[in-house]
Motif scaffolding. Structure first.
Motif, short mmCIF file in Angstrom:
data_model
loop_
_atom_site.label_atom_id
_atom_site.label_comp_id
_atom_site.label_asym_id
_atom_site.label_seq_id
_atom_site.Cartn_x
_atom_site.Cartn_y
_atom_site.Cartn_z
N ASN A 15 29.16 58.29 -6.71
CA ASN A 15 28.85 57.00 -7.33
C ASN A 15 28.48 55.94 -6.30
O ASN A 15 27.66 55.05 -6.57
N LYS A 16 29.06 56.03 -5.10
CA LYS A 16 28.83 55.00 -4.09
C LYS A 16 27.66 55.32 -3.17
O LYS A 16 27.03 54.40 -2.63
N ASN A 17 27.35 56.59 -2.98
CA ASN A 17 26.41 56.97 -1.92
C ASN A 17 25.08 57.54 -2.39
O ASN A 17 24.18 57.71 -1.58
N TYR A 18 24.95 57.84 -3.68
CA TYR A 18 23.73 58.51 -4.13
C TYR A 18 23.07 57.78 -5.29
O TYR A 18 23.75 57.32 -6.22
N LYS A 19 21.76 57.70 -5.22
CA LYS A 19 20.98 57.16 -6.32
C LYS A 19 21.06 58.13 -7.49
O LYS A 19 20.92 59.33 -7.32
N PRO A 20 21.33 57.65 -8.70
CA PRO A 20 21.45 58.54 -9.85
C PRO A 20 20.23 59.43 -10.04
O PRO A 20 19.09 58.98 -9.93
N GLY A 21 20.50 60.71 -10.31
CA GLY A 21 19.44 61.69 -10.55
C GLY A 21 19.93 62.70 -11.56
O GLY A 21 20.57 62.35 -12.56
N ASN A 22 19.67 63.97 -11.30
CA ASN A 22 20.07 65.05 -12.20
C ASN A 22 21.27 65.77 -11.60
O ASN A 22 21.22 66.25 -10.47
N ILE A 23 22.35 65.88 -12.37
CA ILE A 23 23.57 66.49 -11.88
C ILE A 23 24.04 67.58 -12.85
O ILE A 23 24.01 67.40 -14.07
N LEU A 24 24.46 68.70 -12.28
CA LEU A 24 24.96 69.83 -13.07
C LEU A 24 26.40 70.11 -12.69
O LEU A 24 26.72 70.25 -11.51
N ASP A 25 27.26 70.21 -13.69
CA ASP A 25 28.63 70.70 -13.48
C ASP A 25 28.65 72.17 -13.92
O ASP A 25 28.55 72.48 -15.10
N PHE A 26 28.75 73.06 -12.95
CA PHE A 26 28.71 74.50 -13.20
C PHE A 26 30.14 74.98 -13.43
O PHE A 26 30.93 75.10 -12.50
N GLY A 27 30.47 75.26 -14.69
CA GLY A 27 31.85 75.55 -15.06
C GLY A 27 32.54 74.25 -15.43
O GLY A 27 33.54 73.85 -14.84
N ALA A 28 31.97 73.58 -16.42
CA ALA A 28 32.30 72.17 -16.69
C ALA A 28 33.60 71.95 -17.44
O ALA A 28 34.07 70.82 -17.55
N GLY A 29 34.18 73.01 -18.01
CA GLY A 29 35.39 72.79 -18.80
C GLY A 29 35.11 71.84 -19.95
O GLY A 29 34.16 72.01 -20.71
#
Length: 271
Positions: free
Chosen positions: A86-100
């Motif tokens: 949240n602090k260091n990256y410009k928002p883009g596309n994120i995948l939670d692999f095994g998201a529960g």
């Protein structure tokens, strides 16, 4: 019959055993002579289809209801990952692999475009009810339609459950953009708690097929097309850092407490 393996799941070298141990369940684990990872030998058949609708008993004997643990997970389970992104990256596309149940993604800035891969039927039902998620249940469909698409893949406490971690990591390489970030969390077998408690180390058990040390985890990640740039051992900012758990380190005949170094988080960038 239990599945016999011929190569170490971590380094892929022909099995040469340093030593064997049996955990508290009677499961046999072997240390790889070459990379010092620990793997079930033979690998037991075990269902990974977690039910999130039932109460479970954790290694300490406490009854838990996983659906009610969102706040606890965000505060105590993911280390500094959420703040880091949240602090260091410009928002883009994120995948939670095994998201529960999607707890991790719920902590990520809403400007990110969020994706989840999960196989548990009970978790999928919850994930598909969320309007801000695109949900997959099949890795082949995910890979086919999203090559070089993701800026970040979160791969937390999945790799220790896999029969073929190299193959899955290679798939993740295909999914990430150039310089995309892979974040891997898993138990660390080269930690004080394991050295003290051995068979009573809390992170040994039927579903954990292969447990890495920091060196062997770094090697498998980098062999699959990544460069490690950051590591963490989440503990001191969690609820587990307390006098009770420090005292429990003396009770080596019981289950090991959560302690520093038992879990590691590795950040890597696609080459």
């Amino acid at each position: 019959m239990p599945k016999k393996i011929k190569k170490c799941p971590a380094c892929l070298k022909k099995i040469k055993i340093l030593k064997n141990i049996k955990d508290r369940f009677g499961i046999n684990y072997s240390f790889c002579f070459y990379c010092k990872s620990l793997f079930q030998n033979p690998i037991l058949k075990f269902s990974q289809n977690t039910s999130y609708n039932k109460k479970i008993k954790d290694p300490d004997g406490e009854i838990r209801f996983l659906k009610n643990e969102k706040k606890d997970k965000i505060n105590n389970w993911y280390g500094e990952v959420i703040n880091f992104l949240n602090k260091n990256y410009k928002p883009g596309n994120i995948l939670d692999f095994g998201a529960g149940l999607g707890f991790f993604l719920s902590g990520i800035n809403h400007k990110w475009k969020k994706y989840a891969l999960e196989t548990s039927k009970s978790a999928l039902k919850v994930l598909k009810s969320k309007n801000d998620l695109t949900v997959y249940s099949d890795i082949n469909k995910l890979t086919k339609s999203n090559k070089n698409y993701f800026d970040v893949i979160f791969f937390y406490h999945v790799i220790e459950h896999l029969h073929n971690p190299h193959k899955v990591l290679e798939n993740l390489t295909l999914l990430l953009k150039k310089n995309g970030i892979l974040i891997v969390g898993t138990p660390n077998i080269n930690c004080l708690a394991f050295k003290l408690f051995k068979k009573n180390f809390r992170l040994l058990g039927p579903g954990h097929l292969c447990l890495f040390n920091e060196k062997s985890l770094k090697a498998i990640i980098e062999n699959c097309g990544f460069k490690v740039f950051k590591r963490e051992f989440p503990y001191f900012k969690t609820k587990y850092f307390n006098l009770i758990n420090l005292f429990r380190l003396t009770q080596i005949h019981k289950i090991s407490p959560p302690f520093y170094g038992s879990i590691m988080t590795i950040y890597a960038k696609k080459k």
